[in-house]
Design a protein around this motif. Structure first.
Motif, PDB file in Angstrom:
ATOM      1  N   LEU A 128     -25.879  22.963 -28.895  1.00 35.46           N
ATOM      2  CA  LEU A 128     -24.789  22.675 -27.963  1.00 35.46           C
ATOM      3  C   LEU A 128     -24.853  23.682 -26.823  1.00 35.46           C
ATOM      4  N   ILE A 129     -24.903  23.184 -25.601  1.00 34.04           N
ATOM      5  CA  ILE A 129     -24.906  24.038 -24.405  1.00 34.04           C
ATOM      6  C   ILE A 129     -23.529  23.953 -23.756  1.00 34.04           C
ATOM      7  N   VAL A 130     -22.873  25.092 -23.614  1.00 34.29           N
ATOM      8  CA  VAL A 130     -21.556  25.178 -22.974  1.00 34.29           C
ATOM      9  C   VAL A 130     -21.786  25.859 -21.627  1.00 34.29           C
ATOM     10  N   THR A 131     -21.617  25.103 -20.557  1.00 33.57           N
ATOM     11  CA  THR A 131     -21.994  25.563 -19.220  1.00 33.57           C
ATOM     12  C   THR A 131     -20.790  26.057 -18.408  1.00 33.57           C
ATOM     13  N   ASP A 132     -20.863  27.301 -17.972  1.00 33.81           N
ATOM     14  CA  ASP A 132     -19.945  27.895 -16.991  1.00 33.81           C
ATOM     15  C   ASP A 132     -18.471  27.872 -17.366  1.00 33.81           C
ATOM     16  N   VAL A 143     -27.053  19.095 -26.357  1.00 32.45           N
ATOM     17  CA  VAL A 143     -25.784  18.429 -26.100  1.00 32.45           C
ATOM     18  C   VAL A 143     -25.104  19.236 -25.005  1.00 32.45           C
ATOM     19  N   LEU A 144     -24.894  18.610 -23.849  1.00 35.55           N
ATOM     20  CA  LEU A 144     -24.378  19.316 -22.677  1.00 35.55           C
ATOM     21  C   LEU A 144     -22.870  19.126 -22.532  1.00 35.55           C
ATOM     22  N   THR A 145     -22.184  20.242 -22.277  1.00 36.01           N
ATOM     23  CA  THR A 145     -20.746  20.260 -22.028  1.00 36.01           C
ATOM     24  C   THR A 145     -20.482  21.282 -20.928  1.00 36.01           C
ATOM     25  N   GLY A 146     -19.252  21.346 -20.454  1.00 39.75           N
ATOM     26  CA  GLY A 146     -18.858  22.385 -19.508  1.00 39.75           C
ATOM     27  C   GLY A 146     -18.590  21.862 -18.118  1.00 39.75           C
ATOM     28  N   GLN A 147     -18.940  22.677 -17.140  1.00 36.49           N
ATOM     29  CA  GLN A 147     -18.631  22.336 -15.761  1.00 36.49           C
ATOM     30  C   GLN A 147     -19.747  22.801 -14.838  1.00 36.49           C
ATOM     31  N   VAL A 148     -19.960  22.185 -13.810  1.00 33.84           N
ATOM     32  CA  VAL A 148     -19.354  21.041 -13.158  1.00 33.84           C
ATOM     33  C   VAL A 148     -20.288  19.845 -13.369  1.00 33.84           C
ATOM     34  N   THR A 149     -19.738  18.703 -13.772  1.00 38.59           N
ATOM     35  CA  THR A 149     -20.539  17.526 -14.123  1.00 38.59           C
ATOM     36  C   THR A 149     -21.548  17.186 -13.051  1.00 38.59           C
ATOM     37  N   GLU A 150     -21.085  17.115 -11.803  1.00 36.02           N
ATOM     38  CA  GLU A 150     -21.944  16.663 -10.711  1.00 36.02           C
ATOM     39  C   GLU A 150     -22.796  17.781 -10.116  1.00 36.02           C
ATOM     40  N   ILE A 152     -31.386  14.456 -24.622  1.00 39.40           N
ATOM     41  CA  ILE A 152     -30.154  14.914 -23.982  1.00 39.40           C
ATOM     42  C   ILE A 152     -28.986  14.031 -24.399  1.00 39.40           C
ATOM     43  N   SER A 153     -27.871  14.682 -24.721  1.00 35.26           N
ATOM     44  CA  SER A 153     -26.586  14.002 -24.863  1.00 35.26           C
ATOM     45  C   SER A 153     -25.609  14.738 -23.959  1.00 35.26           C
ATOM     46  N   VAL A 154     -24.713  14.000 -23.328  1.00 31.06           N
ATOM     47  CA  VAL A 154     -23.672  14.581 -22.488  1.00 31.06           C
ATOM     48  C   VAL A 154     -22.337  14.101 -23.038  1.00 31.06           C
ATOM     49  N   VAL A 155     -21.440  15.030 -23.296  1.00 31.25           N
ATOM     50  CA  VAL A 155     -20.143  14.695 -23.892  1.00 31.25           C
ATOM     51  C   VAL A 155     -19.146  14.456 -22.747  1.00 31.25           C
ATOM     52  N   ARG A 156     -18.902  13.177 -22.491  1.00 32.54           N
ATOM     53  CA  ARG A 156     -18.080  12.740 -21.360  1.00 32.54           C
ATOM     54  C   ARG A 156     -16.693  13.392 -21.337  1.00 32.54           C
TER      55      ARG A 156
END
Length: 185
Positions: free
Chosen positions: A6-10, A116-123, A140-144
């Motif tokens: 799980l990757i928690v971004t920013d 599995v990507l989470t966090g900010q900023v989506t765009e 890759i999975s992205v948790v909407r």
């Protein structure tokens, strides 16, 4: 090995930057899904890796960044998703979690083939990290419901791009197969 991380971004963030006011409502909305995802990962023994900007403070370390974010005006957004003692932490300087960071090496050392990507900023950071993961042939999975955006229309487009162009599975934190790698393309 074919593990998941799980990757928690920013998410360790003081929210003292341009566009913060536009971002904050989306962060608040994503917080329950992000908390659920982090909790599930920890309960299932999935590696949790925080990848975070250093805000141009090249002397900063994990604890210093976390302390500044917790003391900031929006520490309530950081506290529920703060790293625990088992979490890993990678400092980044640009948008992608992979750009000139040790993340690729870390994932390789842990046998990770699915992120599995989470966090900010989506765009922004989530999108660019997904592209770099795709280039590295990771699944890759992205948790909407665990990603936050500045502009909803761009976030929707970014999610569609990740799904269509990067073979990402766009899913939700309640998905029973959240940490199962999507099929290869």
């Amino acid at each position: 090995m074919n593990r998941t991380a799980l990757i928690v971004t920013d998410m360790i963030n003081t929210y003292r930057h341009a566009d913060a006011e536009l971002l904050l409502p989306s962060v608040r909305a994503a917080l329950p899904g992000l908390r659920r995802t982090i909790h599930r990962a920890r309960a299932e023994g999935i590696d949790v890796i925080y990848v975070n900007d250093n805000f141009g403070r090249w002397r900063s370390q994990h604890d210093e960044l976390l302390d500044a974010a917790l003391r900031g005006p929006h520490g309530d957004l950081v506290e529920p998703v703060r790293p625990d003692d088992g979490s890993m932490f990678v400092v980044k300087a640009r948008h992608s979690a992979f750009y000139e960071t040790p993340l690729e090496f870390l994932l390789s050392q842990h046998g990770v083939r699915h992120v599995v990507l989470t966090g900010q900023v989506t765009e922004q950071c989530v999108l660019y990290s997904a592209l770099d993961a795709h280039i590295r042939r990771l699944r890759i999975s992205v948790v909407r419901d665990a990603v936050a955006h500045i502009h909803a229309d761009l976030a929707d487009a970014a999610l569609r791009m990740m799904e269509r162009n990067m073979a990402a599975r766009v899913t939700d934190s309640a998905d029973a197969a959240l940490f199962t790698a999507p099929d290869a393309d």
